[in-house]
Design a protein around this motif. Structure first.
Motif, PDB file in Angstrom:
ATOM      1  N   UNK A  94       0.851  -1.196   0.000  1.00 58.68           N
ATOM      2  CA  UNK A  94       0.000   0.000   0.000  1.00 58.68           C
ATOM      3  C   UNK A  94       0.884   1.242   0.000  1.00 58.68           C
ATOM      4  N   UNK A  95       0.319   2.338  -0.520  1.00 55.80           N
ATOM      5  CA  UNK A  95       1.037   3.604  -0.618  1.00 55.80           C
ATOM      6  C   UNK A  95       0.001   4.726  -0.591  1.00 55.80           C
ATOM      7  N   UNK A  96       0.209   5.795   0.181  1.00 55.56           N
ATOM      8  CA  UNK A  96      -0.823   6.821   0.315  1.00 55.56           C
ATOM      9  C   UNK A  96      -0.961   7.786  -0.865  1.00 55.56           C
ATOM     10  N   UNK A  97       0.033   7.864  -1.738  1.00 59.32           N
ATOM     11  CA  UNK A  97      -0.014   8.830  -2.847  1.00 59.32           C
ATOM     12  C   UNK A  97      -0.812   8.255  -4.011  1.00 59.32           C
ATOM     13  N   UNK A  98      -1.708   9.097  -4.594  1.00 61.85           N
ATOM     14  CA  UNK A  98      -2.505   8.646  -5.737  1.00 61.85           C
ATOM     15  C   UNK A  98      -1.689   8.729  -7.025  1.00 61.85           C
ATOM     16  N   UNK A  99      -2.182   8.028  -8.038  1.00 63.09           N
ATOM     17  CA  UNK A  99      -1.486   7.969  -9.322  1.00 63.09           C
ATOM     18  C   UNK A  99      -1.789   9.176 -10.192  1.00 63.09           C
ATOM     19  N   UNK A 100      -1.105   9.240 -11.321  1.00 63.43           N
ATOM     20  CA  UNK A 100      -1.360  10.254 -12.350  1.00 63.43           C
ATOM     21  C   UNK A 100      -2.663   9.934 -13.070  1.00 63.43           C
ATOM     22  N   UNK A 101      -3.150  10.872 -13.837  1.00 60.62           N
ATOM     23  CA  UNK A 101      -4.398  10.712 -14.586  1.00 60.62           C
ATOM     24  C   UNK A 101      -4.179  11.162 -16.034  1.00 60.62           C
ATOM     25  N   UNK A 102      -3.319  10.453 -16.762  1.00 64.30           N
ATOM     26  CA  UNK A 102      -3.023  10.831 -18.142  1.00 64.30           C
ATOM     27  C   UNK A 102      -3.655   9.899 -19.181  1.00 64.30           C
ATOM     28  N   UNK A 103      -4.065   8.714 -18.761  1.00 65.53           N
ATOM     29  CA  UNK A 103      -4.684   7.776 -19.695  1.00 65.53           C
ATOM     30  C   UNK A 103      -3.692   7.003 -20.536  1.00 65.53           C
ATOM     31  N   UNK A 104      -2.474   6.842 -20.048  1.00 68.02           N
ATOM     32  CA  UNK A 104      -1.432   6.139 -20.789  1.00 68.02           C
ATOM     33  C   UNK A 104      -1.387   4.677 -20.355  1.00 68.02           C
ATOM     34  N   UNK A 105      -1.314   3.768 -21.328  1.00 66.62           N
ATOM     35  CA  UNK A 105      -1.199   2.347 -21.040  1.00 66.62           C
ATOM     36  C   UNK A 105      -1.677   1.519 -22.201  1.00 66.62           C
ATOM     37  N   UNK A 106      -1.717   0.195 -22.004  1.00 70.31           N
ATOM     38  CA  UNK A 106      -2.136  -0.737 -23.052  1.00 70.31           C
ATOM     39  C   UNK A 106      -3.104  -1.766 -22.472  1.00 70.31           C
ATOM     40  N   UNK A 107      -4.232  -1.948 -23.159  1.00 67.46           N
ATOM     41  CA  UNK A 107      -5.221  -2.945 -22.762  1.00 67.46           C
ATOM     42  C   UNK A 107      -5.043  -4.222 -23.573  1.00 67.46           C
ATOM     43  N   UNK A 108      -5.372  -5.356 -22.951  1.00 68.53           N
ATOM     44  CA  UNK A 108      -5.415  -6.658 -23.626  1.00 68.53           C
ATOM     45  C   UNK A 108      -4.076  -7.054 -24.239  1.00 68.53           C
ATOM     46  N   UNK A 109      -2.975  -6.746 -23.560  1.00 68.91           N
ATOM     47  CA  UNK A 109      -1.648  -7.147 -24.035  1.00 68.91           C
ATOM     48  C   UNK A 109      -1.051  -8.144 -23.049  1.00 68.91           C
ATOM     49  N   UNK A 110      -0.201  -9.062 -23.513  1.00 64.61           N
ATOM     50  CA  UNK A 110       0.474  -9.944 -22.569  1.00 64.61           C
ATOM     51  C   UNK A 110       1.323  -9.122 -21.598  1.00 64.61           C
ATOM     52  N   UNK A 111       1.306  -9.504 -20.325  1.00 64.24           N
ATOM     53  CA  UNK A 111       2.125  -8.849 -19.308  1.00 64.24           C
ATOM     54  C   UNK A 111       2.988  -9.911 -18.641  1.00 64.24           C
ATOM     55  N   UNK A 112       4.136  -9.491 -18.159  1.00 65.17           N
ATOM     56  CA  UNK A 112       5.052 -10.421 -17.495  1.00 65.17           C
ATOM     57  C   UNK A 112       5.480  -9.838 -16.159  1.00 65.17           C
ATOM     58  N   UNK A 113       5.172 -10.561 -15.081  1.00 62.57           N
ATOM     59  CA  UNK A 113       5.645 -10.215 -13.743  1.00 62.57           C
ATOM     60  C   UNK A 113       5.478 -11.424 -12.847  1.00 62.57           C
ATOM     61  N   UNK A 114       6.084 -11.374 -11.683  1.00 59.67           N
ATOM     62  CA  UNK A 114       6.032 -12.473 -10.710  1.00 59.67           C
ATOM     63  C   UNK A 114       6.439 -13.798 -11.342  1.00 59.67           C
TER      64      UNK A 114
END
Length: 168
Positions: free
Chosen positions: A122-142
């Motif tokens: 958890x973190x108290x600071x909110x995120x940016x609001x620019x609308x940047x990113x990609x939907x429905x793409x393969x992601x790799x983590x963990x």
């Protein structure tokens, strides 16, 4: 949606062949558990963002139909991409869960929502609001690659991903 509960340990024991061929994978145990649902499962929808939650909100405004939103937020520990309002939106729109490679905030509010949430911290600071990113793409983590349409199963033992719906 899969009939619950499907215990991840039992699923692994019953599907050793799927583990060997890579069709069943466990995410590395790096996530903390939040939300009112400790156990959840459903088909995966993916999102890749970084310190910006506009596209995350867009997804959660849609009907979830028991799906699980898997968000690669770049592992950022500098701000939260999910808060109490978005968790409430997820609950109201029928999402089973949200897995975030990043942080959340409003932990007490999220824990009061009937949705499963896994995040790095958890973190108290909110995120940016620019609308940047990609939907429905393969992601790799963990330690694994995650694609739209795969099935995710989460419980207190961990998180599994399968190329198809599992039965035990």
């Amino acid at each position: 949606m899969a009939s619950l509960p499907l215990a991840t340990a039992e699923a692994c024991d019953a599907n050793a062949g799927l583990i060997l061929n890579g069709d069943l994978r466990a995410l590395q145990p790096i996530f903390r558990t939040y939300g009112g649902r400790q156990i959840f499962a459903g088909p995966v929808v993916t999102l890749k963002i970084f310190e910006d939650n506009v596209l995350l909100r867009e997804f959660l405004e849609e009907k979830g139909h028991g799906r699980v939103l898997v968000v690669d937020a770049g592992g950022s520990m500098r701000c939260a991409v999910l808060g109490g309002n978005l968790a409430q939106l997820a609950q109201n729109n029928g999402w089973a869960g949200i897995v975030i490679n990043g942080c959340i905030r409003d932990v007490d509010e999220i824990n009061g929502c009937d949705v499963g949430v896994r995040a790095l911290n958890s973190h108290p600071i909110k995120s940016n609001k620019k609308g940047v990113g990609e939907k429905h793409v393969p992601v790799t983590f963990a330690g694994t690659r995650i694609c739209d349409g795969e099935w995710l199963y989460a419980d207190s033992d961990g998180i599994l991903l399968s190329t198809s719906e599992l039965t035990v």
